[in-house]
Design an enzyme around this catalytic site. Structure first.
Site, PDB file in Angstrom:
ATOM      1  N   LYS A 150      16.889 -12.279   9.719  1.00 43.05           N
ATOM      2  CA  LYS A 150      17.094 -12.071  11.416  1.00 43.05           C
ATOM      3  C   LYS A 150      14.976 -12.284  11.737  1.00 43.05           C
ATOM      4  O   LYS A 150      14.482 -13.490  13.195  1.00 43.05           O
ATOM      5  CB  LYS A 150      17.002 -10.247  11.279  1.00 43.05           C
ATOM      6  CG  LYS A 150      18.293  -9.993  11.822  1.00 43.05           C
ATOM      7  CD  LYS A 150      18.253  -8.523  11.537  1.00 43.05           C
ATOM      8  CE  LYS A 150      19.324  -8.217  10.684  1.00 43.05           C
ATOM      9  NZ  LYS A 150      19.723  -6.404  10.492  1.00 43.05           N
TER      10      LYS A 150
ATOM     11  N   CYS B 223      13.173  -5.780  14.539  1.00 44.16           N
ATOM     12  CA  CYS B 223      11.748  -4.363  15.068  1.00 44.16           C
ATOM     13  C   CYS B 223      10.860  -5.380  13.997  1.00 44.16           C
ATOM     14  O   CYS B 223       9.403  -5.296  14.277  1.00 44.16           O
ATOM     15  CB  CYS B 223      11.847  -2.816  14.039  1.00 44.16           C
ATOM     16  SG  CYS B 223      13.446  -3.104  12.632  1.00 44.16           S
TER      17      CYS B 223
ATOM     18  N   ARG C 145      22.095 -10.910  19.419  1.00 45.59           N
ATOM     19  CA  ARG C 145      20.994 -11.569  19.573  1.00 45.59           C
ATOM     20  C   ARG C 145      20.978 -13.162  18.965  1.00 45.59           C
ATOM     21  O   ARG C 145      19.867 -14.054  19.760  1.00 45.59           O
ATOM     22  CB  ARG C 145      19.837 -11.209  17.960  1.00 45.59           C
ATOM     23  CG  ARG C 145      19.239  -9.723  18.456  1.00 45.59           C
ATOM     24  CD  ARG C 145      18.904  -9.006  17.408  1.00 45.59           C
ATOM     25  NE  ARG C 145      18.003  -7.721  17.229  1.00 45.59           N
ATOM     26  CZ  ARG C 145      18.319  -7.250  16.192  1.00 45.59           C
ATOM     27  NH1 ARG C 145      18.899  -7.506  15.106  1.00 45.59           N
ATOM     28  NH2 ARG C 145      17.630  -5.518  16.573  1.00 45.59           N
TER      29      ARG C 145
ATOM     30  N   HIS D  65       5.800   0.340  10.712  1.00 41.70           N
ATOM     31  CA  HIS D  65       6.485  -1.002   9.636  1.00 41.70           C
ATOM     32  C   HIS D  65       4.796  -1.496   9.519  1.00 41.70           C
ATOM     33  O   HIS D  65       4.329  -1.214  10.579  1.00 41.70           O
ATOM     34  CB  HIS D  65       7.175  -1.811   9.877  1.00 41.70           C
ATOM     35  CG  HIS D  65       8.512  -1.439   9.808  1.00 41.70           C
ATOM     36  ND1 HIS D  65       9.240  -0.956   9.587  1.00 41.70           N
ATOM     37  CD2 HIS D  65       9.963  -2.011  10.046  1.00 41.70           C
ATOM     38  CE1 HIS D  65      10.612  -0.640   9.774  1.00 41.70           C
ATOM     39  NE2 HIS D  65      10.720  -1.459  10.409  1.00 41.70           N
TER      40      HIS D  65
ATOM     41  N   GLN E 164       7.828   1.560  14.492  1.00 44.48           N
ATOM     42  CA  GLN E 164       9.492   0.608  14.117  1.00 44.48           C
ATOM     43  C   GLN E 164      10.129   1.276  15.847  1.00 44.48           C
ATOM     44  O   GLN E 164      11.065   0.839  15.716  1.00 44.48           O
ATOM     45  CB  GLN E 164      10.147   1.410  13.310  1.00 44.48           C
ATOM     46  CG  GLN E 164      10.691   0.587  12.701  1.00 44.48           C
ATOM     47  CD  GLN E 164      12.389   1.012  12.998  1.00 44.48           C
ATOM     48  OE1 GLN E 164      12.011   2.517  12.835  1.00 44.48           O
ATOM     49  NE2 GLN E 164      13.636   0.723  12.949  1.00 44.48           N
TER      50      GLN E 164
ATOM     51  N   SER F 108      29.084  14.884  16.768  1.00 45.94           N
ATOM     52  CA  SER F 108      28.012  15.193  17.810  1.00 45.94           C
ATOM     53  C   SER F 108      28.228  15.509  18.897  1.00 45.94           C
ATOM     54  O   SER F 108      27.319  15.766  20.043  1.00 45.94           O
ATOM     55  CB  SER F 108      26.599  13.791  17.507  1.00 45.94           C
ATOM     56  OG  SER F 108      26.264  13.842  16.670  1.00 45.94           O
TER      57      SER F 108
ATOM     58  N   GLY G  90      20.475   9.671  16.676  1.00 46.06           N
ATOM     59  CA  GLY G  90      20.085   9.091  15.789  1.00 46.06           C
ATOM     60  C   GLY G  90      18.354   8.820  16.040  1.00 46.06           C
ATOM     61  O   GLY G  90      18.292   9.513  17.191  1.00 46.06           O
ATOM     62  N   ALA G  91      17.862   7.577  15.272  1.00 47.86           N
ATOM     63  CA  ALA G  91      16.476   7.416  15.203  1.00 47.86           C
ATOM     64  C   ALA G  91      16.077   7.214  16.301  1.00 47.86           C
ATOM     65  O   ALA G  91      14.862   7.651  17.095  1.00 47.86           O
ATOM     66  CB  ALA G  91      15.726   7.304  14.022  1.00 47.86           C
TER      67      ALA G  91
HETATM   68  P1  A2P Z   1      26.085  10.172  15.128  1.00 46.10           P
HETATM   69  O1  A2P Z   1      24.763  11.161  15.568  1.00 46.10           O
HETATM   70  O2  A2P Z   1      26.967  11.346  15.708  1.00 46.10           O
HETATM   71  O3  A2P Z   1      26.468  10.350  14.106  1.00 46.10           O
HETATM   72  P2  A2P Z   1      20.614   5.963  12.562  1.00 46.10           P
HETATM   73  O4  A2P Z   1      20.205   4.681  13.188  1.00 46.10           O
HETATM   74  O5  A2P Z   1      19.491   7.391  12.664  1.00 46.10           O
HETATM   75  O6  A2P Z   1      21.631   6.035  11.233  1.00 46.10           O
HETATM   76  O7  A2P Z   1      21.611   6.795  13.972  1.00 46.10           O
HETATM   77  C1  A2P Z   1      22.914   6.217  14.367  1.00 46.10           C
HETATM   78  C2  A2P Z   1      23.717   6.467  15.764  1.00 46.10           C
HETATM   79  O8  A2P Z   1      24.921   5.961  15.779  1.00 46.10           O
HETATM   80  C3  A2P Z   1      23.965   8.308  15.941  1.00 46.10           C
HETATM   81  O9  A2P Z   1      23.300   8.106  16.863  1.00 46.10           O
HETATM   82  C4  A2P Z   1      25.359   8.513  15.880  1.00 46.10           C
HETATM   83  O10 A2P Z   1      26.062   9.251  15.999  1.00 46.10           O
HETATM   84  C5  A2P Z   1      25.739   7.154  16.456  1.00 46.10           C
HETATM   85  N1  A2P Z   1      27.080   6.817  15.914  1.00 46.10           N
HETATM   86  C6  A2P Z   1      27.404   6.497  14.635  1.00 46.10           C
HETATM   87  N2  A2P Z   1      28.600   6.677  14.365  1.00 46.10           N
HETATM   88  C7  A2P Z   1      29.316   6.014  15.301  1.00 46.10           C
HETATM   89  C8  A2P Z   1      30.280   5.854  16.727  1.00 46.10           C
HETATM   90  N3  A2P Z   1      31.927   5.925  16.037  1.00 46.10           N
HETATM   91  N4  A2P Z   1      30.576   6.431  17.452  1.00 46.10           N
HETATM   92  C9  A2P Z   1      29.856   6.019  18.550  1.00 46.10           C
HETATM   93  N5  A2P Z   1      28.339   6.661  17.956  1.00 46.10           N
HETATM   94  C10 A2P Z   1      28.094   6.565  16.304  1.00 46.10           C
END
Ligand code: A2P
Length: 333
Positions: A212, A128, A99, A241, A314, A40, A12-13
């Site tokens: 929050k 954030c 939190r 932000h 952020q 992934s 993710g980001a």
């Molecule tokens: P994936 O890339 O495989 O979907 P962001 O905040 O940028 O959207 O990133 C969310 C993060 O959470 C990503 O790494 C995403 O993986 C991960 N994620 C989303 N759903 C699941 C899940 N069911 N199990 C594990 N990780 C997850």
């Protein structure tokens, strides 16, 4: 000593920012486990020039893990952090899951590092917008008690994740070329627009992001009476932000003392050049560790008011950097 570190939500980001920062800060790592969704699994991400394969998150993913950074949303933290703790890891959680749990410290290392000591294997990383606001107010708070904060946020796409950042790019492209674009991640058209923060709104008229900021400020400052009135807005900026903040203080310090305090505090960088209208901007906050602060001034006709404007990355101080600083504090103490 080096540690077996896991990143949950590595794709993710915030997750990819963890990879950049752990390498940049030379965090002592003996093994790195990258976890994300099933989608992934098998992908590779680069860490210190080497490919690391992403694995699907499972209850048994944490064997041998000593420090686990969670950044895959609150529901995954709730479900999987207990498995990480059971396996012996200390969890630094970026989500809102824990939190407000009285057993869980909520920490900004420049502000309340001592809270880390009370942890029982889970430490929460604040929201954030809260981190950026409290970093921007910390030099003032060291001079006098802050009683009340009125804040408007200008929040970037990165806070809504990697897909929201892509939506901002794609919808801007479509707008410029006169093509139709159906929003997929956020509810409203994002290009050349702004809208109230996309978290659910409650009966009192405040959305979750705003709530929050209220509750987390009270917990981090250990001050249940501080009043916070936020208005959170999503703006078409990619990853930093900004916030316009007015604080009401117990005793307003002389302006010179105030400026000096801001210049001395290493967590912020003052950008306040009135003669050339040069103040904090999200593009300049991007990729920086410090929160940029400027427009520092007395609030007009408000005897105890101080006003300022801040921009902070952020994904860095607002998320991954703060979490890594917590872990650095942990392994030092
Ligand atoms: P994936 O890339 O495989 O979907 P962001 O905040 O940028 O959207 O990133 C969310 C993060 O959470 C990503 O790494 C995403 O993986 C991960 N994620 C989303 N759903 C699941 C899940 N069911 N199990 C594990 N990780 C997850």
């Amino acid at each position: 000593m080096a540690y077996h570190v896991a990143i949950v939500g590595a794709t993710g980001a915030v997750g990819t920012e963890f990879l950049t920062l752990l390498a940049e800060r030379n965090f002592p790592i003996s093994k790195l486990t990258l976890l994300a969704s099933e989608r992934s699994a098998g992908k590779t991400l680069e860490f210190r020039g080497e490919p690391v394969t992403v694995q699907a998150l499972r209850p048994e993913s944490f064997e041998g893990v000593e420090i686990a950074f969670f950044s895959a949303g609150a529901s995954h933290s709730r479900e999987y952090a207990p498995y990480a703790v059971q396996a012996g890891a200390i969890v630094v959680d970026n989500s809102s899951a824990f939190r407000q749990d009285p057993e869980v410290p909520l920490v900004i290392p420049e502000i309340n590092p001592e809270a880390v000591q009370r942890h029982r294997a889970i430490i929460a990383n604040p929201n954030c917008s809260t981190i950026i606001m409290l970093m921007a107010l910390e030099p003032l708070r060291r001079l006098t008690r802050i009683r009340r904060i009125i804040v408007a946020t200008y929040q970037s796409a990165s806070g809504a994740g990697a897909q929201a950042m892509q939506e901002l790019i794609d919808s801007t492209h479509a707008f410029l070329y006169g093509e139709p674009y159906e929003p997929k991640v956020l509810q409203h058209p994002y290009a050349f627009n702004l809208f109230s923060h996309n978290s659910p709104i409650g009966e009192d008229g405040y959305n979750e992001e705003e709530r929050k900021m209220v509750l987390e400020t009270r917990k981090i400052w250990n001050d249940p009476t501080v009043a916070v009135v936020p208005t959170c807005v999503r703006v078409p900026v990619l990853r930093a932000h900004s916030e316009a903040i007015v604080a009401e203080v117990e005793e307003r310090p002389p302006l010179e003392t105030l400026y000096e305090a801001y210049h001395q505090f290493s967590g912020v960088r003052v950008i306040d050049e009135r003669d050339r209208n040069y103040f904090p901007m999200p593009l300049e906050a991007t990729g920086r560790d410090e929160v940029l602060v400027g427009r520092i001034r007395y609030a007009l006709d408000m005897p105890n008011g101080v006003a300022l404007f801040a921009s902070g990355d952020q994904l860095r101080k607002g998320a991954a950097l703060n979490a890594i600083q917590i872990a650095e504090y942990l392994i030092r103490s």
